[in-house]
Design a protein around this motif. Sequence first.
Motif, PDB file in Angstrom:
ATOM      1  N   PRO A 118       0.799  -1.238   0.000  1.00  0.00           N
ATOM      2  CA  PRO A 118       0.000   0.000   0.000  1.00  0.00           C
ATOM      3  C   PRO A 118       0.829   1.286   0.000  1.00  0.00           C
ATOM      4  CG  PRO A 118      -0.863  -1.580   1.594  1.00  0.00           C
ATOM      5  CD  PRO A 118       0.451  -2.126   1.125  1.00  0.00           C
ATOM      6  N   THR A 119       2.062   1.237   0.495  1.00  0.00           N
ATOM      7  CA  THR A 119       2.866   2.461   0.579  1.00  0.00           C
ATOM      8  C   THR A 119       3.764   2.668  -0.635  1.00  0.00           C
ATOM      9  OG1 THR A 119       4.626   1.303   1.794  1.00  0.00           O
ATOM     10  CG2 THR A 119       2.887   2.354   3.098  1.00  0.00           C
ATOM     11  N   ILE A 120       3.681   1.797  -1.625  1.00  0.00           N
ATOM     12  CA  ILE A 120       4.560   1.906  -2.787  1.00  0.00           C
ATOM     13  C   ILE A 120       4.243   3.164  -3.598  1.00  0.00           C
ATOM     14  CG2 ILE A 120       3.096   0.596  -4.382  1.00  0.00           C
ATOM     15  CD1 ILE A 120       5.686  -0.697  -5.491  1.00  0.00           C
ATOM     16  N   SER A 121       5.287   3.741  -4.190  1.00  0.00           N
ATOM     17  CA  SER A 121       5.129   4.911  -5.050  1.00  0.00           C
ATOM     18  C   SER A 121       5.385   4.499  -6.497  1.00  0.00           C
ATOM     19  CB  SER A 121       6.112   6.017  -4.634  1.00  0.00           C
ATOM     20  OG  SER A 121       6.024   7.122  -5.518  1.00  0.00           O
ATOM     21  N   ILE A 122       4.308   4.324  -7.257  1.00  0.00           N
ATOM     22  CA  ILE A 122       4.398   4.020  -8.687  1.00  0.00           C
ATOM     23  C   ILE A 122       4.151   5.325  -9.433  1.00  0.00           C
ATOM     24  CG2 ILE A 122       3.415   2.722 -10.612  1.00  0.00           C
ATOM     25  CD1 ILE A 122       2.717   0.485  -8.676  1.00  0.00           C
ATOM     26  N   LEU A 123       5.200   5.852 -10.038  1.00  0.00           N
ATOM     27  CA  LEU A 123       5.128   7.172 -10.662  1.00  0.00           C
ATOM     28  C   LEU A 123       4.454   7.155 -12.026  1.00  0.00           C
ATOM     29  CD1 LEU A 123       8.660   8.614  -9.760  1.00  0.00           C
ATOM     30  CD2 LEU A 123       6.519   8.738  -8.469  1.00  0.00           C
ATOM     31  N   GLY A 124       4.397   5.976 -12.643  1.00  0.00           N
ATOM     32  CA  GLY A 124       3.763   5.886 -13.944  1.00  0.00           C
ATOM     33  C   GLY A 124       3.758   4.466 -14.457  1.00  0.00           C
ATOM     34  N   TYR A 125       2.923   4.207 -15.449  1.00  0.00           N
ATOM     35  CA  TYR A 125       2.886   2.889 -16.083  1.00  0.00           C
ATOM     36  C   TYR A 125       2.159   2.999 -17.407  1.00  0.00           C
ATOM     37  CZ  TYR A 125      -1.917   2.744 -14.256  1.00  0.00           C
ATOM     38  OH  TYR A 125      -3.228   3.037 -13.968  1.00  0.00           O
ATOM     39  N   ARG A 126       2.418   2.032 -18.287  1.00  0.00           N
ATOM     40  CA  ARG A 126       1.701   1.936 -19.545  1.00  0.00           C
ATOM     41  C   ARG A 126       1.849   0.526 -20.102  1.00  0.00           C
ATOM     42  NH1 ARG A 126       2.642   4.085 -24.933  1.00  0.00           N
ATOM     43  NH2 ARG A 126       1.857   1.978 -25.341  1.00  0.00           N
TER      44      ARG A 126
END
Length: 228
Positions: A118-126
């Motif tokens: 839950p605390t992960i920082s995912i800055l972007g994805y595609r």
Amino acid sequence: MNAIQVKGIRLFAPSSRKELIDEAFAQKKILVAVNAEKILMADQEFSDFISANIGYPDGVGAVWLLQRRGYSQASKIPGVELWLDIINERHQINTFYLVGGKEEVIQATVSKIKQEFPTISILGYRNGYIQSDEEKDDLINDIKSKRPDVIFIAMGSPKQEKLMEELQKVHSAVYQGLGGSFDVYTGRVERAPKWWLDNNLEWAYRLIKEPRRIKRQIKLVRFLRYLI
């Protein structure tokens, strides 16, 4: 980390997964899964690419090779597990970016990761279907702007390696190519049961499930000469 040279490829022999992960973050390099097929099929360009980064033993053939060269404690480090080890160990201190799979797969992957961490920082994805130079440029610019610490690319070889190499030139980070790992993670592709994995027989299980792989497996007989 200790390493050997085979067919112009530098193959590392990490003492543990943690050592491998720490080395990747220390160098900010691309983690490249190495197996017997990649060793056999590698041309000079691909050998140079692996050697410039961190090639690790993802297949049992690579493990046997390390053991024959004196690293008796060498063990298989499946890339399909390693990326999750990285998340587990670093999700509270590093940022992430994910590329790969079909749209529904990448959406499901990100959703599941956020549930588990839950605390992960995912800055972007595609998704991994980059259809034009414009789309690729948009991805490159987004990564340059957001500057994630870790970038996972799941597109299969050699597409993922070529993209990671291009991205690495504009943004220094830890990269890992994941092939079909997002499909496995989200349950769309079944991995071999534990007994097969524990006995280094994942290749045999996949052959049973996909008999058409027999032509690829027969070619790997040529790899035996590196073990003599």
